[in-house]
Design an enzyme around this catalytic site. Sequence first.
Site, PDB file in Angstrom:
ATOM      1  N   LYS A  36      12.995 -29.255  10.321  1.00 54.46           N
ATOM      2  CA  LYS A  36      12.826 -29.816   8.977  1.00 54.46           C
ATOM      3  C   LYS A  36      13.918 -29.270   8.052  1.00 54.46           C
ATOM      4  O   LYS A  36      14.610 -28.309   8.410  1.00 54.46           O
ATOM      5  CB  LYS A  36      11.436 -29.474   8.444  1.00 54.46           C
ATOM      6  CG  LYS A  36      11.180 -27.982   8.309  1.00 54.46           C
ATOM      7  CD  LYS A  36       9.703 -27.678   8.124  1.00 54.46           C
ATOM      8  CE  LYS A  36       9.477 -26.184   8.017  1.00 54.46           C
ATOM      9  NZ  LYS A  36       8.035 -25.836   8.116  1.00 54.46           N
ATOM     10  N   TYR A 267      29.741 -12.847 -16.589  1.00 49.14           N
ATOM     11  CA  TYR A 267      28.892 -13.406 -17.642  1.00 49.14           C
ATOM     12  C   TYR A 267      27.803 -12.414 -18.037  1.00 49.14           C
ATOM     13  O   TYR A 267      27.196 -11.776 -17.174  1.00 49.14           O
ATOM     14  CB  TYR A 267      28.204 -14.681 -17.154  1.00 49.14           C
ATOM     15  CG  TYR A 267      29.107 -15.885 -17.068  1.00 49.14           C
ATOM     16  CD1 TYR A 267      29.725 -16.415 -18.202  1.00 49.14           C
ATOM     17  CD2 TYR A 267      29.323 -16.523 -15.842  1.00 49.14           C
ATOM     18  CE1 TYR A 267      30.543 -17.526 -18.116  1.00 49.14           C
ATOM     19  CE2 TYR A 267      30.126 -17.636 -15.744  1.00 49.14           C
ATOM     20  CZ  TYR A 267      30.740 -18.146 -16.892  1.00 49.14           C
ATOM     21  OH  TYR A 267      31.536 -19.241 -16.796  1.00 49.14           O
TER      22      TYR A 267
HETATM   23  C1  LIG Z   1       7.802 -24.899   9.173  1.00 49.17           C
HETATM   24  C2  LIG Z   1       6.622 -24.863  10.053  1.00 49.17           C
HETATM   25  C3  LIG Z   1       6.652 -24.158  11.256  1.00 49.17           C
HETATM   26  C4  LIG Z   1       7.819 -23.290  11.676  1.00 49.17           C
HETATM   27  O1  LIG Z   1       7.789 -22.063  10.999  1.00 49.17           O
HETATM   28  P1  LIG Z   1       8.815 -20.877  11.418  1.00 49.17           P
HETATM   29  O2  LIG Z   1       8.269 -19.682  10.768  1.00 49.17           O
HETATM   30  O3  LIG Z   1      10.157 -21.275  10.894  1.00 49.17           O
HETATM   31  O4  LIG Z   1       8.796 -20.818  12.889  1.00 49.17           O
HETATM   32  C5  LIG Z   1       5.550 -24.250  12.083  1.00 49.17           C
HETATM   33  N1  LIG Z   1       4.472 -24.985  11.732  1.00 49.17           N
HETATM   34  C6  LIG Z   1       4.405 -25.664  10.581  1.00 49.17           C
HETATM   35  C7  LIG Z   1       3.176 -26.443  10.242  1.00 49.17           C
HETATM   36  C8  LIG Z   1       5.467 -25.619   9.686  1.00 49.17           C
HETATM   37  O5  LIG Z   1       5.407 -26.283   8.531  1.00 49.17           O
END
Ligand SMILES: *Cc1c(COP(=O)(O)O)cnc(C)c1O
Length: 375
Positions: A36, A267
């Site tokens: 994702k 800044y």
């Molecule tokens: C993003 C996600 C994962 C993966 O999590 P990681 O800690 O990056 O392995 C697994 N399950 C769900 C439902 C997620 O949203």
Amino acid sequence: MNQHHIEVSVSRDKFKNNISHIRNIVKPSQLCVVMKANAYGHGLESLAPTAIAAGADYIGICTNPEATIIRILGSDAAKKIKLLRLRMALPEELNESIDSLNIEEQIGSIEAAKYVSEAGVKRGKKIPVHINIDTGMGRSGFFSNQIEELKLICGLPGINIVGIMTHFASSDGQDLDFTHKQIEDFYKARQVLNNYVDHNVLTHTHNSAATVRVNNEGNRLVRVGAACYGVRTSQDFQNPPELEPVMSVKTRIAQVREVPSGKTIGYGSLFTTQRDSLIASLPVGFGEGYPRALFNKGIVLIKGHPCPVVGRVSLNIITVDITDVPEPVRWGDEAVLIGTQGNKEITFEELADKFASVHTEINLMAGFMNQISYV
Ligand SMILES: *Cc1c(COP(=O)(O)O)cnc(C)c1O
């Protein structure tokens, strides 16, 4: 076009090796490689073929455009690979998913279950779905004691329950008590559902931290993101040494200046030199994804020495104190923002900890804001 001022490098080999290693840890479970958010900033389109070649059974996505990127990669494997949506879908997303993208959806409400079932019945097919049980994440799904609702869903004609899942809230924390409570709660619901779902149903609970730390017995699928990219969501546990960071970020020195004691830098004048100093200007800032919250906190490697970021992070410039570097530092020399130089390393995790964030935020910004070179 050459991008000279920053090098965001992503290693397909390391990604592949990490996935292979995780495959071995979790065998005989199936592996969902979580990609994702543009593969956590590493580039979905570029890395999805590697994930598939390395043996991913599923790819985890959130949005329909992400699913589309995979479906149109061109290979048969990419058309066929199972996709799991890692959040609840919107109605419009579901329509498109059912008609063309073929994403396996999470179901967390009767309303959504009925919606998908009716869509399935209308099209004369059973839509594969995963039931989401909320055992403590608190974002979505059914509570494990909503037995009547769960039974009702199992009886709907237009869906095929292929998975039962939950998500851990703190499997990367110091203490795993809550995770074990979640597992217990999950298997209570799973037990009740035994009589209503196919015995082949995929049970899945584990994310990266859990996959590395918690026995996976009973699970037939794991959903792993961070570990595939060689990173951890916290510093409270270690990854196996075989898992290597896939992304590194380097820049070069745009100017070296001798700055007398008592001068302010950047800044807001948030840093004042306490001694006659050597200050390097680097041509990256939050416009390149270097977190602005790292003002007076970041560390950069120059000539193999950790050097502190001094003053504010500007849009396209940071300033670094190199007074303590024993070797001469010159215009154009390399500076490592994340990765290794000499025998020193700056990790995503340690940098993220400095501003109470998580590796993903840095990966994401670096990946989104710059051209990535794949090696
Ligand atoms: C993003 C996600 C994962 C993966 O999590 P990681 O800690 O990056 O392995 C697994 N399950 C769900 C439902 C997620 O949203």
